[in-house]
Design an enzyme around this catalytic site. Structure first.
Site, PDB file in Angstrom:
ATOM      1  N   ALA A  26     -14.330 -27.808  52.211  1.00  0.00           N
ATOM      2  CA  ALA A  26     -13.100 -28.209  51.528  1.00  0.00           C
ATOM      3  C   ALA A  26     -12.531 -26.979  50.841  1.00  0.00           C
ATOM      4  O   ALA A  26     -13.104 -26.485  49.870  1.00  0.00           O
ATOM      5  CB  ALA A  26     -13.397 -29.308  50.513  1.00  0.00           C
ATOM      6  N   SER A  28      -9.640 -25.144  48.760  1.00  0.00           N
ATOM      7  CA  SER A  28      -8.477 -25.318  47.893  1.00  0.00           C
ATOM      8  C   SER A  28      -7.569 -24.106  47.894  1.00  0.00           C
ATOM      9  O   SER A  28      -6.446 -24.159  47.399  1.00  0.00           O
ATOM     10  CB  SER A  28      -8.940 -25.584  46.463  1.00  0.00           C
ATOM     11  OG  SER A  28      -9.558 -24.419  45.932  1.00  0.00           O
ATOM     12  N   GLY A  30      -8.686 -21.281  46.442  1.00  0.00           N
ATOM     13  CA  GLY A  30      -9.222 -20.464  45.366  1.00  0.00           C
ATOM     14  C   GLY A  30     -10.413 -19.644  45.809  1.00  0.00           C
ATOM     15  O   GLY A  30     -10.906 -19.770  46.936  1.00  0.00           O
ATOM     16  N   VAL A  31     -10.923 -18.811  44.893  1.00  0.00           N
ATOM     17  CA  VAL A  31     -12.015 -17.915  45.235  1.00  0.00           C
ATOM     18  C   VAL A  31     -13.313 -18.679  45.483  1.00  0.00           C
ATOM     19  O   VAL A  31     -14.116 -18.298  46.353  1.00  0.00           O
ATOM     20  CB  VAL A  31     -12.206 -16.841  44.139  1.00  0.00           C
ATOM     21  CG1 VAL A  31     -12.599 -17.468  42.818  1.00  0.00           C
ATOM     22  CG2 VAL A  31     -13.220 -15.795  44.569  1.00  0.00           C
ATOM     23  N   ASP A  32     -13.555 -19.781  44.774  1.00  0.00           N
ATOM     24  CA  ASP A  32     -14.832 -20.485  44.888  1.00  0.00           C
ATOM     25  C   ASP A  32     -15.050 -21.061  46.285  1.00  0.00           C
ATOM     26  O   ASP A  32     -16.050 -20.779  46.943  1.00  0.00           O
ATOM     27  CB  ASP A  32     -14.918 -21.602  43.842  1.00  0.00           C
ATOM     28  CG  ASP A  32     -14.838 -21.066  42.421  1.00  0.00           C
ATOM     29  OD1 ASP A  32     -15.375 -19.966  42.176  1.00  0.00           O
ATOM     30  OD2 ASP A  32     -14.239 -21.731  41.572  1.00  0.00           O
ATOM     31  N   SER A  33     -14.118 -21.899  46.747  1.00  0.00           N
ATOM     32  CA  SER A  33     -14.288 -22.507  48.067  1.00  0.00           C
ATOM     33  C   SER A  33     -14.168 -21.466  49.175  1.00  0.00           C
ATOM     34  O   SER A  33     -14.782 -21.606  50.240  1.00  0.00           O
ATOM     35  CB  SER A  33     -13.268 -23.633  48.275  1.00  0.00           C
ATOM     36  OG  SER A  33     -11.945 -23.175  48.101  1.00  0.00           O
ATOM     37  N   CYS A 120      -9.362 -37.622  41.639  1.00  0.00           N
ATOM     38  CA  CYS A 120      -9.079 -36.891  42.874  1.00  0.00           C
ATOM     39  C   CYS A 120     -10.359 -36.685  43.678  1.00  0.00           C
ATOM     40  O   CYS A 120     -10.385 -36.901  44.890  1.00  0.00           O
ATOM     41  CB  CYS A 120      -8.434 -35.546  42.540  1.00  0.00           C
ATOM     42  SG  CYS A 120      -8.021 -34.550  43.990  1.00  0.00           S
ATOM     43  N   GLY A 144     -16.705 -25.888  46.721  1.00  0.00           N
ATOM     44  CA  GLY A 144     -16.920 -24.782  45.801  1.00  0.00           C
ATOM     45  C   GLY A 144     -17.198 -25.221  44.384  1.00  0.00           C
ATOM     46  O   GLY A 144     -17.079 -24.416  43.455  1.00  0.00           O
ATOM     47  N   CYS A 217      -3.534 -29.827  38.327  1.00  0.00           N
ATOM     48  CA  CYS A 217      -2.796 -29.133  39.380  1.00  0.00           C
ATOM     49  C   CYS A 217      -1.339 -29.554  39.484  1.00  0.00           C
ATOM     50  O   CYS A 217      -0.468 -28.738  39.767  1.00  0.00           O
ATOM     51  CB  CYS A 217      -3.505 -29.309  40.720  1.00  0.00           C
ATOM     52  SG  CYS A 217      -3.525 -31.014  41.358  1.00  0.00           S
TER      53      CYS A 217
END
Length: 381
Positions: A26, A28, A30-33, A120, A144, A217
């Site tokens: 999944a 998004s 961003g850096v994490d995922s 969500c 993430g 968001c």
């Protein structure tokens, strides 16, 4: 005779080669995922990236620090291209509006303080997106989130992240045992966000220095009231600010501009004792204020409980645990007294201030890292 050799278990927990293990990530934007997807791709897994377009509110398209819209979808796609795995964007705007945004607006107007990020995860990411992953014949879905999945005596368990400053367990309490069996959280063991960014730099990801997402968001600049007024025209009806005896102290321009526990911005200065919002009476359009001690709460009614313990939730008359009543607070010792399989009365051994309907109450193992579930705080009537 050849000795029986146990098959090697890969890092995602499957007894087969990485190349034969399909994982939907999944993403998004961003850096994490992005790091999760890149790491799994480098390890040789059959990675498929999926991004949900959840909203498109004009300015949000170009807003840094959001997720699941505009620039973030572009960033997720670019990471997939850099790492060489397929990426899909699914339009979930209507689902997101019905399952998350509408309830957020209605709850806020009812005087609650909702947490749409939990809804969500519960109603979109870990429901519809997870089903999409199954449709793609994936063995599991990875995200993430900073939380850990550990195997226990009775199956997979949910545990807090190693980095307490990044821990997202409060927002994931509604993850069901069935979902937990399918989900993976590769970042939960990392010591810090710096470690995640170091991995992003190692993989040469274009999002390595991208700022973290901020606020909700779909709420630009954290201005809840402006979003609610657009969703529910006429919601900002004026009314009275009163004390607990009903004495009118001032006027307000809409209950939706206030939250329980608020002190600043009341417009009723000059009093000897500082006053706080202690209650919102939506029907009477009244903001009720009082001294700080009135915010202290020891008994918290909770419903819609998702239980992640090993036995039935209502198998015993009470349970001694620790709970969080807000995401930013540390767990405090409490006693859970089940009223049914999905409702309970929580007694906080040390009363908390500003406990608000609409927030989650998340259960933790005392002196441990395991999340035992949680539920939604309500008024009790």
């Amino acid at each position: 005779m050849p000795l029986d050799i146990a098959p090697r278990i890969n890092s995602l927990g499957f007894a087969k080669p990485e190349a034969d293990t399909r994982v939907v990530v999944a993403m998004s934007g961003g850096v994490d995922s992005s790091v999760v997807a890149a790491q799994l791709a480098e390890e040789g897994y059959d990675v498929v990236g999926v991004t949900l377009q959840l909203y498109d509110h004009g300015a949000a398209l170009a807003k840094k620090g959001a997720c699941c819209a505009g620039l973030d979808i572009h960033d997720a796609r670019r990471v997939a291209e850099e790492m060489g795995f397929p990426h899909y964007v699914l339009d979930y705007e209507n689902v997101f509006k019905e399952a998350v945004i509408d309830e957020f607006a209605d709850s806020y107007l009812a005087g609650a303080t909702p947490v749409p990020c939990i809804r969500c995860n519960e109603r979109v990411k870990f429901k519809d997106l997870l089903e999409t992953a199954r449709d793609l014949e994936a063995d599991c879905m990875a995200t993430g989130h900073y939380i850990q999945r550990k195997m226990g005596a009775h199956g997979p368990e949910l545990h807090s992240a190693k980095d307490v400053n990044r821990d997202q367990s409060y927002f994931l309490f509604s993850t069901t045992p069935e979902q937990l069996d399918y989900l993976r959280f590769p970042l939960g063991h990392l010591p810090s966000k710096d470690a995640t960014r170091a991995l992003a730099a190692k993989y040469g990801l274009s999002v390595a220095d991208k700022p973290d997402s901020q606020d909700i968001c779909f709420v630009p600049n954290g201005n809840y009231a402006s979003v609610i007024e657009k969703l529910r025209p006429g919601a900002a009806e004026p009314g009275e600010i009163v004390d607990t005896d009903g004495t009118v102290l001032g006027q307000h321009n809409g209950v939706l501009h206030y939250t329980v526990g608020q002190r600043r911005g009341l417009g009723i200065g000059g009093l000897e004792t500082p006053l706080y919002v202690v209650k919102l009476d939506v029907d009477a359009r009244r903001v009720i204020v009082g001294p700080k001690e009135l915010l202290s709460t020891a008994i918290v009614p909770v419903r819609e409980i998702n239980w992640l313990g090993d036995d039935a939730f209502d198998a015993v008359p009470e349970r001694h645990v620790s709970v969080k009543v807000r995401s930013t607070r540390a767990p405090r010792e409490a006693v859970i007294r089940p009223l049914s399989s999905t409702s309970a009365e929580i007694e906080l051994l040390t009363p908390e201030e500003g406990v608000s309907p609409g927030q989650a109450c998340v259960f933790y193992e005392t002196d441990g890292s395991r999340i035992l579930g949680g539920g939604w705080i309500w008024r009790g009537y």
